[in-house]
Design a protein around this motif. Sequence first.
Motif, mmCIF file in Angstrom:
data_model
loop_
_atom_site.group_PDB
_atom_site.id
_atom_site.type_symbol
_atom_site.label_atom_id
_atom_site.label_comp_id
_atom_site.label_asym_id
_atom_site.label_seq_id
_atom_site.Cartn_x
_atom_site.Cartn_y
_atom_site.Cartn_z
ATOM 1 N N HIS A 656 0.526 -1.246 0.176
ATOM 2 C CA HIS A 656 0.611 0.123 0.329
ATOM 3 C C HIS A 656 1.049 1.449 -0.209
ATOM 4 N N TYR A 657 1.952 0.978 0.757
ATOM 5 C CA TYR A 657 2.955 2.790 1.004
ATOM 6 C C TYR A 657 3.323 2.932 -0.115
ATOM 7 N N ARG A 658 4.201 1.774 -0.753
ATOM 8 C CA ARG A 658 4.848 1.505 -2.454
ATOM 9 C C ARG A 658 3.755 1.896 -3.121
ATOM 10 N N LYS A 659 2.729 1.674 -3.066
ATOM 11 C CA LYS A 659 1.698 2.487 -4.201
ATOM 12 C C LYS A 659 1.253 3.976 -4.295
ATOM 13 N N ARG A 660 1.681 4.190 -2.621
ATOM 14 C CA ARG A 660 0.892 5.844 -2.509
ATOM 15 C C ARG A 660 1.889 6.153 -3.188
ATOM 16 N N SER A 661 2.920 5.740 -3.021
ATOM 17 C CA SER A 661 4.681 6.805 -3.159
ATOM 18 C C SER A 661 4.388 7.523 -4.408
ATOM 19 N N MET A 662 5.079 8.628 -5.275
ATOM 20 C CA MET A 662 5.019 9.205 -6.227
ATOM 21 C C MET A 662 5.764 7.755 -7.009
ATOM 22 N N LEU A 663 6.448 8.106 -6.850
ATOM 23 C CA LEU A 663 8.343 6.674 -7.292
ATOM 24 C C LEU A 663 7.309 5.662 -7.236
ATOM 25 N N LYS A 664 6.553 5.132 -6.098
ATOM 26 C CA LYS A 664 5.836 3.373 -6.501
ATOM 27 C C LYS A 664 7.422 2.724 -6.246
ATOM 28 N N ARG A 665 8.460 3.482 -5.058
ATOM 29 C CA ARG A 665 9.081 2.431 -4.537
ATOM 30 C C ARG A 665 8.808 2.644 -2.642
ATOM 31 N N SER A 666 8.973 1.063 -2.381
ATOM 32 C CA SER A 666 9.920 1.083 -1.199
ATOM 33 C C SER A 666 10.909 2.092 -0.271
ATOM 34 N N VAL A 667 10.877 1.858 0.621
ATOM 35 C CA VAL A 667 11.686 2.616 1.355
ATOM 36 C C VAL A 667 12.817 2.211 2.707
ATOM 37 N N TYR A 668 13.263 1.723 2.300
ATOM 38 C CA TYR A 668 13.903 0.721 3.463
ATOM 39 C C TYR A 668 14.871 1.658 4.599
ATOM 40 N N PRO A 669 15.782 0.549 6.064
ATOM 41 C CA PRO A 669 16.688 1.825 6.542
ATOM 42 C C PRO A 669 17.679 1.800 5.718
ATOM 43 N N GLU A 670 18.105 1.290 4.832
ATOM 44 C CA GLU A 670 19.561 1.051 4.091
ATOM 45 C C GLU A 670 18.918 3.244 3.639
ATOM 46 N N ASP A 671 18.124 3.147 3.246
ATOM 47 C CA ASP A 671 18.075 4.669 2.598
ATOM 48 C C ASP A 671 17.780 5.932 3.440
ATOM 49 N N ILE A 672 17.198 5.513 3.983
ATOM 50 C CA ILE A 672 17.211 6.156 5.490
ATOM 51 C C ILE A 672 19.620 6.261 6.140
ATOM 52 N N ALA A 673 19.840 5.315 6.058
ATOM 53 C CA ALA A 673 20.800 5.051 6.708
ATOM 54 C C ALA A 673 21.969 6.763 5.208
ATOM 55 N N GLU A 674 21.711 6.120 4.102
ATOM 56 C CA GLU A 674 22.423 6.970 2.947
ATOM 57 C C GLU A 674 22.524 8.687 3.764
ATOM 58 N N ALA A 675 21.249 9.075 3.698
ATOM 59 C CA ALA A 675 20.453 10.345 3.993
ATOM 60 C C ALA A 675 20.970 10.501 5.243
ATOM 61 N N ALA A 676 21.665 10.032 6.102
ATOM 62 C CA ALA A 676 21.782 10.302 7.603
ATOM 63 C C ALA A 676 23.349 10.540 6.721
ATOM 64 N N PHE A 677 23.681 9.889 6.323
ATOM 65 C CA PHE A 677 25.287 10.007 5.984
ATOM 66 C C PHE A 677 25.763 11.126 4.998
ATOM 67 N N PHE A 678 24.823 11.163 4.417
ATOM 68 C CA PHE A 678 25.074 12.651 3.455
ATOM 69 C C PHE A 678 24.952 14.145 4.588
ATOM 70 N N LEU A 679 24.115 13.721 5.473
ATOM 71 C CA LEU A 679 24.308 15.217 6.143
ATOM 72 C C LEU A 679 24.982 14.912 8.050
ATOM 73 N N ALA A 680 25.283 13.665 7.695
ATOM 74 C CA ALA A 680 26.718 13.423 9.498
ATOM 75 C C ALA A 680 28.093 14.082 8.271
ATOM 76 N N SER A 681 28.279 13.801 7.139
ATOM 77 C CA SER A 681 29.351 14.155 6.337
ATOM 78 C C SER A 681 30.431 14.883 6.256
ATOM 79 N N ASP A 682 30.972 15.621 5.591
ATOM 80 C CA ASP A 682 31.471 17.145 4.942
ATOM 81 C C ASP A 682 30.911 17.319 3.617
ATOM 82 N N MET A 683 30.468 16.225 2.599
ATOM 83 C CA MET A 683 29.636 16.951 1.614
ATOM 84 C C MET A 683 28.620 17.813 1.676
ATOM 85 N N SER A 684 27.964 17.675 2.702
ATOM 86 C CA SER A 684 26.566 18.288 3.339
ATOM 87 C C SER A 684 27.708 20.056 3.741
ATOM 88 N N ALA A 685 28.702 19.759 4.143
ATOM 89 C CA ALA A 685 29.485 20.912 4.749
ATOM 90 C C ALA A 685 29.051 22.307 5.561
#
Length: 704
Positions: A656-685
């Motif tokens: 249901h959540y996958r179909k509800r999304s605009m991109l029609k994709r499921s979201v996984y813990p590793e996806d959140i981890a990548e965003a957290a890594f970006f915000l914790a690293s110098d890439m987002s300094a």
Amino acid sequence: MPSQNSSPNERNKPLADLWNANRAQAMSEPERLVYRSNLLGSDKRITNYGGGNTSAKVMEKDPLTGETVEVLWVKGSGGDVGTIRLDGFATLYMNKLQALKRLYRGLAHEDEMVGYLPHCTFNLNPRAASIDTPLHAFVPKKHVDHMHPDAIIAIAASENSKALTQAIFGTDIGWLPWKRPGFELGLWLEKFCLENPTARGVILESHGLFTWADTAEECYRVTIEIISKAMAWFDGQSGSPAFGGEKVKALAAADRRAVAERLMPVIRGMISGAERKLGHFDDSPAVLEFVCSHRLPDLAALGTSCPDHFLRTKIRPLVLDFDPARPDIEGLVAGLPAAVAAYREDYAAYYERCKRHDSPPMRDPNAVVYLIPGVGMITFARDKATARISGEFYVNAINVMRGASSVSRYCGLPEQEAFDIEYWLLEEAKLQRMPKPKALAGKVAFITGGAGGIGKATANRFLQDGACVVIADIDAEALDTAHRELASLHGSDQVRSIRLDVTDEAAVDASFRQSAVEFGGVDILLSNAGISSSAPYDETELSMWNRNMDILAKGYFLVSRAAFRLMKRQKIGGEMVFVASKNGLAASPNAAAYCTAKAAEIHLARCLALEGAEFGIRVNVVNPDAVLRGSKIWTGEWREQRAAAYNMSPDELEEHYRKRSMLKRSVYPEDIAEAAFFLASDMSAKSTGNIINVDAGNAQSFTR
């Protein structure tokens, strides 16, 4: 096995003979070399981590000619005998190594001989040969051990080390004066062996022990026997109290730790310039005996003797001015800037006194070892393992100083010799070959909800890029499992775990103090601990409302406040990442308590971003949506409640959540981890106060 940090009784226990003849009999000669090496390296009284080396001369079939040739198997550069495997050994043709003698042009050209070693490689072995290779090659025996036992180095670092060697061992063990490891020392060893054919080994002044034999088993037993004899000899000496006896009383264990907790973030902030440093605290019996003694100042000033000790601990430690009888911790902290600056100036003067025309530029002038009377020892290095190992090496040095000063006068390595090793061009080349540090190297991340799906995935992501991680969670069983998983993947040095209720103010503050003494501080906070609840608004109980506000609002406040205070003390900035939710921006039916608390998290992050910018502390938010896999909050009644809200079965939710999304994709813990890594690293300094939605697209939660 007792460690070098053990109590005196444990230190003096005889070395065990661990050789199993039945097991060794079935092994090949190289396998017996590995077996012997691991046995020797299993007891730190025999050799320190990464120190010493072993070798065997083995008859092998030349892969090119098919002839039988003699091959030297010797521990490769940078290996550790306690953990080494077959691929950790370099292999070289003995006839080619012997031929190098014709190319040797004398001491002035010593270093060029290292460049010839790759030309002697047997069977295209990629393992680099160490500087000690000639020492093993030119000893005319099949098996050679070179160890750094504290008891032997105590003899080697004594003012009258030659006389002591003769008194203890007679003609069984010889003695050679100090010579930096290399080709010339290899020739010295060969000459000694030829002139003393009955000798079973030699002590190298200010360095260590060489022993040899015709078989692997005999070589192992000779090494154990000689070290045990030295230990027994020292044990039989009745002298004055170690280090001149006790000058000050050690603080109680909890008080010692409190001093370390207060000091370590401040020191770390002062010395983390071009690269972050990680810390290690040691208040073992051996350390306390030394830092509480009368002779602490003068012995510490002499520095270490064995080159392995010195390379890990620097020219000398920094002894801090502290009186445990009148423990003024804040006064100690206030005096740190002057003490650290004085050490840097002294180190720079040492560099200027000793530098050669071709010396590499001066390296980091900060101390590695910090000694506090009545408290213990703090060590800092570029990673946690090196900080811990540096401390272990200094404990080796303490043991050496104890032994040498009890029977003679302890002598540190001469200053110019110490410099020539520290700034050896070969050592500099080794440093230049080291891989570039990973993005989060030297940083410490504190993760709440660390045993759950998002928390554990983010911990794994941070660890992959070089961070040390503290995972905190209220679920003790899940926390233990997560700790084991992460430590098995990334090493036990890198991971710590703390059982934590984020609504308990005292526990939160204590968890950050614990992180400070484990690693030296905290650089990254991932505030992630959470719950979920669902009920129609008119059926929402006050207890549900309060529980959401306690964990999701108050908990985020307490954790971020503790992190903020610690980061300010470090004075090197920091990164905070709040894991909020799509529901913090987009309202959902039957979830008023949860949505409101998540909105509070987002606004708290914005407020903190405003106050943190002045101190280089960035605060950003990740908004996930419907991360079901691995999530603890989706394993309970929340799953049923959300399914009921959408009039479907729980098993239909993810689709249901996958179909509800605009991109029609499921979201996984590793996806959140990548965003957290970006915000914790110098890439987002240059980003703070921002929100990243990781929800596969939801128009209701667009930030603008």
